[in-house]
Design an enzyme around this catalytic site. Sequence first.
Site, short mmCIF file in Angstrom:
data_model
loop_
_atom_site.label_atom_id
_atom_site.label_comp_id
_atom_site.label_asym_id
_atom_site.label_seq_id
_atom_site.Cartn_x
_atom_site.Cartn_y
_atom_site.Cartn_z
N GLY A 187 -32.05 -29.13 -52.46
CA GLY A 187 -32.60 -27.81 -52.24
C GLY A 187 -32.79 -27.52 -50.77
N ASN A 188 -33.22 -26.30 -50.45
CA ASN A 188 -33.42 -25.91 -49.06
C ASN A 188 -34.51 -26.74 -48.39
OD1 ASN A 188 -31.66 -23.45 -48.52
ND2 ASN A 188 -32.65 -22.87 -50.44
N GLY B 110 -25.49 -20.27 -57.12
CA GLY B 110 -25.89 -21.63 -56.77
C GLY B 110 -25.68 -22.59 -57.92
N ASP C 88 -27.36 -25.14 -58.65
CA ASP C 88 -28.63 -25.49 -59.29
C ASP C 88 -28.94 -24.53 -60.43
OD1 ASP C 88 -28.99 -23.42 -57.41
OD2 ASP C 88 -31.08 -23.96 -57.04
N ASP D 86 -37.10 -20.47 -61.96
CA ASP D 86 -37.14 -21.65 -61.10
C ASP D 86 -37.92 -21.34 -59.83
OD1 ASP D 86 -36.69 -23.94 -59.59
OD2 ASP D 86 -34.59 -24.11 -60.15
N THR E 225 -37.57 -22.63 -53.12
CA THR E 225 -37.73 -21.85 -51.89
C THR E 225 -37.56 -20.37 -52.22
OG1 THR E 225 -36.86 -23.70 -50.60
CG2 THR E 225 -36.89 -21.55 -49.54
N THR F 33 -60.97 -14.33 -46.40
CA THR F 33 -59.53 -14.24 -46.12
C THR F 33 -58.71 -15.20 -46.98
OG1 THR F 33 -59.97 -13.58 -43.84
CG2 THR F 33 -57.78 -14.42 -44.32
#
Length: 252
Positions: free
Chosen positions: A8-9, A100, A102, A122, A125, A177
Site C-alpha cells: 500500500g501507499n 488498483g 488491491d 477498504d 490511504t 479542539t
Amino acid sequence: MFIIGDVGNTQSKFAFYDSKKNKIINLINFDSSGLDKNKKFIRFINKKNITNAVITSVVPKVFLKIKKLFIKKNIKCFELLDAKLKNPIKININKPKQVGSDRIANVIAAYNSHKTNCIVVDFGTATTFDILTGKGTYEGGLITPGVRLSLATLNSLTALLPLIKLKKTKQIIGKDTVSAINSGVYWGYVSMINGILEKIISSTQKKYKIILTGGLSYIFSNSLKYKSTLDKNITLWGVIGIINFNKKIFKI
C-alpha cells in the site's frame, strides 16, 4: 509455500501461504517506504524456501524494487494483474488497467467467499468502495480520501489544528479542539459511508453484503446503518484466490 503481499501507499502486509493447508502463516506489517532495504523484511523473506511470490501493489516503484530483490533470491514475483495470470472475475469498467490490484483482490475474495452481490469498503490511504455482482462481475467503485489522510491534511494545512488519533465516539458536538476534530471526522465519515452505500443500493436496485476491511474499519463497523462484516485480510485472500485459479502456472 508462497509469499503473498499487499503493498500500500503507507503500509505493506506480507505473509506466507501454505497451499496444501490453505493457510496464511506469519502475517507481518511493514512500512512501504524503503521496503526493499528493510532488514526485518529481508530476514522475513529469507525464512523459508520460497519459489513464488504473488503481490498486489498500488505503488509501482516499491513493487519494482522488491521484485528485483525477489529475483536475486531466485523467487518468481507476480503482480496480481500480471498478464500471465488468469482472473476468476469479469472486470466491467472502461479502463481495466487503471484499477488498483488491491481492489480487484478484494472483490475476488468477496466472490469466492460469498457468491452474492457485495460492496467492499477498504479503509486505506484512500477509502474505496468496490461493487461486485453475485455472478462475479466487478462493476467499478468509488475512491474518497482516507481517514488518516484527512486528519493529516487538517493538521498540515492549518496553523492551530493538531494531528489526532481518531477514536470511536458517541459525542456529536465537540467541547474542545481535539474532540471537535474527532467528532467531525468520525461522524463525517459515518455519514459519507452511509450516504454512498445508500446511493449505490438505490441506483442499482440490488441488495448487497457489505464487507469492511483496512486500517480503521473496526472503528466504523457498529456505527453504520447497514449491517456489515469485518474481514481484515480480504486482500490477501484475494491473492490466494488468484494463486488457486492459476494452479497450472504455479504447479500446485
